[in-house]
Design a protein around this motif. Structure first.
Motif, PDB file in Angstrom:
ATOM      1  N   LEU A 154       1.007  -0.768  -0.020  1.00 56.00           N
ATOM      2  CA  LEU A 154      -0.310   0.121   0.422  1.00 56.00           C
ATOM      3  C   LEU A 154       0.789   1.095   0.047  1.00 56.00           C
ATOM      4  O   LEU A 154       1.296   0.916   1.321  1.00 56.00           O
ATOM      5  N   SER A 188      -6.782   6.339   4.923  1.00 53.62           N
ATOM      6  CA  SER A 188      -6.856   5.535   3.814  1.00 53.62           C
ATOM      7  C   SER A 188      -6.072   4.620   3.802  1.00 53.62           C
ATOM      8  O   SER A 188      -6.126   3.257   3.314  1.00 53.62           O
ATOM      9  N   ASN A 245      -7.352   0.493   2.155  1.00 54.30           N
ATOM     10  CA  ASN A 245      -6.675  -0.659   1.744  1.00 54.30           C
ATOM     11  C   ASN A 245      -6.041  -1.463   2.570  1.00 54.30           C
ATOM     12  O   ASN A 245      -5.944  -2.793   1.503  1.00 54.30           O
ATOM     13  N   THR A 288      -1.325  -0.860  -4.027  1.00 59.67           N
ATOM     14  CA  THR A 288      -3.087   0.487  -3.663  1.00 59.67           C
ATOM     15  C   THR A 288      -2.033   1.390  -3.777  1.00 59.67           C
ATOM     16  O   THR A 288      -1.138   0.953  -3.363  1.00 59.67           O
ATOM     17  N   GLY A 289      -3.213   2.131  -4.210  1.00 60.11           N
ATOM     18  CA  GLY A 289      -3.155   3.526  -3.224  1.00 60.11           C
ATOM     19  C   GLY A 289      -2.851   4.230  -3.314  1.00 60.11           C
ATOM     20  O   GLY A 289      -2.106   4.131  -5.205  1.00 60.11           O
ATOM     21  N   ASP A 335      -4.179  -1.163  -8.730  1.00 57.80           N
ATOM     22  CA  ASP A 335      -5.673  -0.973  -8.379  1.00 57.80           C
ATOM     23  C   ASP A 335      -6.122   0.293  -9.219  1.00 57.80           C
ATOM     24  O   ASP A 335      -4.868   0.485 -10.223  1.00 57.80           O
ATOM     25  N   ASN A 381     -15.769   1.526   1.721  1.00 63.53           N
ATOM     26  CA  ASN A 381     -15.041   1.943   1.278  1.00 63.53           C
ATOM     27  C   ASN A 381     -14.600   3.160   0.524  1.00 63.53           C
ATOM     28  O   ASN A 381     -15.285   3.338  -0.332  1.00 63.53           O
ATOM     29  N   VAL A 388     -12.532   4.197  -1.343  1.00 58.14           N
ATOM     30  CA  VAL A 388     -11.819   3.902  -2.762  1.00 58.14           C
ATOM     31  C   VAL A 388     -12.679   3.713  -4.017  1.00 58.14           C
ATOM     32  O   VAL A 388     -12.570   2.316  -3.857  1.00 58.14           O
ATOM     33  N   LEU A 393     -13.085  -0.292  -3.933  1.00 61.54           N
ATOM     34  CA  LEU A 393     -11.941  -1.110  -3.593  1.00 61.54           C
ATOM     35  C   LEU A 393     -12.913  -2.347  -2.336  1.00 61.54           C
ATOM     36  O   LEU A 393     -13.611  -1.992  -2.147  1.00 61.54           O
TER      37      LEU A 393
END
Lengths: 424, 424
Positions: B120, B132, B136, B202-203, B223, B359, B361, B374
């Protein structure tokens, strides 16, 4: 095939065909032209590259019927049975969302909905692949996608292969276009006067198609960019050399860049397979392709133990894996990374390419570490839902406001705090 | 905010920040250097861009404890409760595969397994985003990912923000690195002496991070590349103007490119919200950012009917959608495309950013047509399994061989036919 002792760090990876600057320039021009000029650009490029001048871009009902009639009745029945098997397997993947009740009447949800429209690209060229039609369309149908479009380059006679038309007919897909190459991807992504845009494009193609898919990615969804096919076989002394060799060659014949690997605990099998591969190559119609693949990317590894063999497979993460050993199901349990797993002597890999019901669109180039074969989930998307009652809001608003302020987002805190004044 | 009559074809789309040639060149150099030189390249770039010379790239236990102690106890409790809520919501997404029995003892299967390792990226800069970390990491933990790595650029004092460390501690993540930018993405994708490579990254991050993620895509999974935040609100005369305005501003304050749109059937509400936005902007700490967003990408549309309003939302496919109307749940049923849906007056959007459990995201830039927020599925992959018995093979081999030959793949046909001779 070369036989070596298994050592750590064996790899499947081949250089990926990324296209060159010139090809990318052409693709970008095609995309821009179709976006600006629609059908007329499609016609121009089709005439230029596919060698025929289309009156109708869309295949007529009469043409589909002609395709169905042209195909052998037995093959039509085989395709129909395969379609049934694929549907049955994929129906197990259909999911619904959920609703999670919270305290005080509040709830959270997940809603799963099908994409509105998807487009399948079917490559033309030397071989027609009706099986690709089945493998791409059926998961989308099971997901509930209402509009499914097929597009494929026609031959110089302006016709699509009978097998592709028959497969479309079996599945009830009526929106079929005679468009190939980057212009087909452009039409699916942007829409033209004749073709409405779709939300996702799947299916393999040549380098121009692959580059075009990469370019439109973000505007629409795409599936993976497939690399050359791979097969790995784990076998012990119970396996038959001729069968293992035939299965290795079945993937080698796809592509000169295809990869075929045997990992075995039996030295005798290793030598037997090497001999059999040579013997069978000599009579294979696609010998030239298969031989290049075997010479460049074929390998036989001798492992000391079955658990070493499995460890090697987990580091390869192959597209296809056959397990032809004693207790094959138990060995399969130890495999963490493989696109499709074929257990036992009678589960020859082509069984899954055409008929068993599993999908043949599988992750290549070691991406089975993190990617999956095409499945129903690829044709749905999920929305989250929040419903807070006044009471839940009142209980939690101070916490939410604190968290927002910690992140320096005062506007977030104020939004949450703006509720609940007596305004009514 | 400008008020206009709703017409067909309203759009959320803003130009996507794609980076320029110079930025891409820098990113490619960083990726190549880290790949070739590992930790020493990481150190060089960290000193150059983050302004500190790291002895240890990895955060120590003592540093994590220091972060936990530095954070306010109430905030620590809020974060812990948020983590719990997020876990409960995502646990509903956990799935197992299936086994489908066929005739004659054969079966097909789908196996779902967690990725081995994910990384992440947590951006640094002006604001730290502990939320965040929660959003994640938790879906990956629920999926069963064993190794979870966090990497984030440290400040010039060589420290990571206390909130980020506290969030990592709450989740039990112990592998945290003080590395930012493209060099962090390179470390996660390729591995170095200190950091083992992961399977998925991800992130969000700045343009260098986004470009680096695009470059390593294929080698590892990534992602989505997130665009600026968006909110759309559907409201009728039952909504309160100050609340709607506050919610629009909560997204506008994120980014000058953020987008805030109200679609309402009430002319009175439209005017009320326009006035409230002006009034509230004046006292917002991030006024400059929010004002730019509202002026460039903010809009209020008056719809004749609720069904026109819903249709407009379906063509927008916004990241966040609030529904503040009579029968809001029934209106929500008609929405086909939205990343996250917030129903009713008390479900202010920041509720979902921090706390409710869904989520944060979510798909931006109208990609909610085909993409999802996500979720646990993003951290698993699926393998298909085929087990054919001799009898099933004998029944179906001729069909499979015919299908293979139709596609010109003789090697496939021969592989299937190679079984069943009496060899034993």
């Amino acid at each position: 095939m070369k036989i070596t002792k298994l050592a750590k760090g064996i790899s499947l990876k081949r250089p990926l065909e990324g296209g060159n600057e010139e090809q990318l320039k052409i693709v970008r021009q095609v995309l821009a032209d179709v976006r600006a000029q629609g059908d007329s650009a499609i016609r121009t490029y089709t005439e230029k590259w596919d060698g025929f001048a289309p009156d109708n871009l869309r295949v007529t009902k009469a043409e589909i019927e002609e395709g169905v009639e042209a195909i052998d009745a037995q093959l039509f029945a085989d395709l129909t049975e395969a379609a049934h098997n694929i549907r049955v397997y994929h129906e197990q993947q259909k999911r619904s969302g959920y609703r999670l009740e919270l305290a005080d009447g509040s709830w959270l949800g997940q809603r799963i909905t099908a994409l509105d429209a998807v487009g399948l690209y079917v490559p033309g060229g030397t071989a027609a692949y009706p099986s690709s039609v089945l493998m791409n369309v059926i998961p989308a149908q099971v997901a509930g996608v209402k509009r499914i479009v097929i597009t494929s380059p026609a031959g110089r006679d302006g016709k699509l292969p009978a097998g592709v038309l028959a497969a479309a007919h079996i599945l009830g897909v009526e929106e079929v276009y005679k468009i190939g190459g980057a212009q087909a991807i452009a039409a699916l992504a942007y829409g033209t006067e004749t073709i409405q845009a779709v939300d996702k494009i799947t299916g393999p193609g040549n380098i121009y198609v692959a580059l075009a898919k990469r370019e439109v990615f973000g505007e629409v969804a795409i599936d993976m960019i497939a690399g050359p096919s791979e097969i790995a076989v784990i076998a012990d002394e119970t396996a038959f050399a001729d069968e293992v060799a035939a299965d290795l060659l079945s993937q080698a014949e796809h592509d000169k860049m295809a990869c075929a690997i045997l990992v075995t605990t039996s030295e005798q099998l290793a030598h037997g397979v090497a001999l059999e591969v040579e013997r069978q190559l000599a009579t294979l119609p696609r010998e030239e392709v298969a031989r290049a693949s075997i010479e460049n990317f074929g390998a036989i590894y001798i492992a000391e133990t079955m658990s070493d063999a499995v460890e090697a497979i987990n580091s390869l993460a192959p597209e296809h894996l056959e397990i032809v050993t004693k207790n094959a199901e138990a060995v399969a349990e130890q495999v963490r990374h493989a696109g499709g797993i074929f257990i036992g002597r009678y589960s020859s890999e082509p069984v899954g390419d055409y008929f068993a019901g599993t999908n043949h669109v599988l992750p290549t180039n070691s991406t089975a570490r993190f990617a999956s074969g095409l499945n129903v989930d690829d044709f749905v998307k999920k929305s989250s839902i929040v419903y807070y009652t006044e009471k839940t809001w009142a209980t939690n608003a101070p916490k939410i406001a604190r968290l927002a302020r910690m992140e320096g987002l005062e506007g977030h805190a104020r939004a949450v705090e703006s509720r609940g004044w007596e305004k009514e």
